[in-house]
Write an enzyme that holds these catalytic residues in place. Structure first.
Site, PDB file in Angstrom:
ATOM      1  N   HIS A  34       2.108 -28.551 -39.891  1.00 61.81           N
ATOM      2  CA  HIS A  34       2.361 -29.915 -40.331  1.00 61.81           C
ATOM      3  C   HIS A  34       1.665 -30.949 -39.442  1.00 61.81           C
ATOM      4  O   HIS A  34       1.994 -31.095 -38.257  1.00 61.81           O
ATOM      5  CB  HIS A  34       3.876 -30.151 -40.337  1.00 61.81           C
ATOM      6  CG  HIS A  34       4.288 -31.494 -40.845  1.00 61.81           C
ATOM      7  ND1 HIS A  34       4.226 -32.627 -40.076  1.00 61.81           N
ATOM      8  CD2 HIS A  34       4.737 -31.879 -42.059  1.00 61.81           C
ATOM      9  CE1 HIS A  34       4.648 -33.665 -40.790  1.00 61.81           C
ATOM     10  NE2 HIS A  34       4.960 -33.234 -41.989  1.00 61.81           N
ATOM     11  N   ASP A  35       0.665 -31.629 -40.006  1.00 57.06           N
ATOM     12  CA  ASP A  35       0.051 -32.815 -39.386  1.00 57.06           C
ATOM     13  C   ASP A  35      -0.536 -32.576 -37.997  1.00 57.06           C
ATOM     14  O   ASP A  35      -0.526 -33.485 -37.148  1.00 57.06           O
ATOM     15  CB  ASP A  35       1.064 -33.954 -39.300  1.00 57.06           C
ATOM     16  CG  ASP A  35       1.354 -34.589 -40.645  1.00 57.06           C
ATOM     17  OD1 ASP A  35       0.916 -34.042 -41.668  1.00 57.06           O
ATOM     18  OD2 ASP A  35       2.029 -35.635 -40.670  1.00 57.06           O
ATOM     19  N   LYS A 120      -1.532 -35.223 -47.606  1.00 54.37           N
ATOM     20  CA  LYS A 120      -0.162 -35.701 -47.411  1.00 54.37           C
ATOM     21  C   LYS A 120      -0.128 -37.224 -47.345  1.00 54.37           C
ATOM     22  O   LYS A 120      -0.964 -37.847 -46.708  1.00 54.37           O
ATOM     23  CB  LYS A 120       0.382 -35.079 -46.131  1.00 54.37           C
ATOM     24  CG  LYS A 120       1.788 -35.447 -45.752  1.00 54.37           C
ATOM     25  CD  LYS A 120       2.234 -34.539 -44.611  1.00 54.37           C
ATOM     26  CE  LYS A 120       3.502 -35.060 -43.967  1.00 54.37           C
ATOM     27  NZ  LYS A 120       3.237 -36.260 -43.149  1.00 54.37           N
TER      28      LYS A 120
END
Length: 216
Positions: A34-35, A120
């Site tokens: 994630h990110d 995202k």
């Protein structure tokens, strides 16, 4: 508005008594990175805790996922977002990522050709993306969550997974946050309200062995 510098802090321990007793099944789970983009990771001293542990742990999990046939998904925000797409995020974080270099996944974790990159737009990797559909298509209803920042994107993604009947497994030493308190609170909340919190060693053990429970 840049992300403020994040002071080093020691990694907290996992909860002693998690609410759920789920086990990972390599045939049912996927890994979310994630990110882990340069823009977000530059806020840390990568030679100090937590990032000096989190980065190699995520690398180990990606390698284990590849070895066991577990799909790997990356979430990544695009640079130069139009205000109509960025919306209220700009009220808290300004214009965000500006360049391709800032948007790149940090080098040690760069996605491989067979990995999946999800564009995202909000804190959650599920919001305004096709992640839920991609997991369903792959026959996956468990999600291992790693990355930054714990109390924002990682926690909200865990909640959204739970709301979509995907069992979240938060990697306690595979996420990083703003502070030790934020990190601890993220682990505690997820473990008590929507998922399982496990250290990297336990995740690796479960990826390489048969599941011990049919639940989750």
């Amino acid at each position: 508005m840049a992300i403020p510098r994040i002071a080093p802090y020691p990694l907290p321990a996992a909860p002693i008594s998690p609410a759920a007793r789920w086990s990972l099944d390599p045939q049912r789970c996927a890994l979310l990175v994630h990110d882990m983009q340069s823009y977000f990771i530059e806020a840390y001293d990568t030679s100090a805790s937590p990032m000096d542990t989190v980065l190699p742990n995520i690398r180990r999990l990606i390698d284990a996922a590849d070895d066991t046939g577990v799909p790997v998904f990356y979430s990544a925000q695009p640079p130069r977002q139009q205000q109509s797409r960025r919306g209220l995020l700009s009220e808290f974080w300004g214009e965000g990522i500006r360049t391709e270099e800032e948007a790149a996944i940090v080098g040690d974790l760069a996605p491989r050709e067979h990995h999946h990159v999800v564009t995202k737009w909000r804190y959650s990797a599920f919001a305004r993306t096709d992640l839920r559909h991609a997991l369903a298509f792959a026959g996956r209803d468990q999600l291992i969550i790693t990355g930054v920042y714990g109390h924002m994107g990682c926690q909200v993604s865990a909640v959204d997974a739970f709301m979509n009947d995907v069992a979240p497994f938060l990697v306690t030493d595979g996420i990083a946050d703003f502070t030790a308190a934020d990190h601890h609170n993220t682990i505690d909340w997820v473990a008590r309200r929507c998922g399982v919190a496990l250290p990297t060693t336990r995740v690796l053990e479960q990826l390489t062995s048969a599941p011990t429970s049919p639940e989750a």
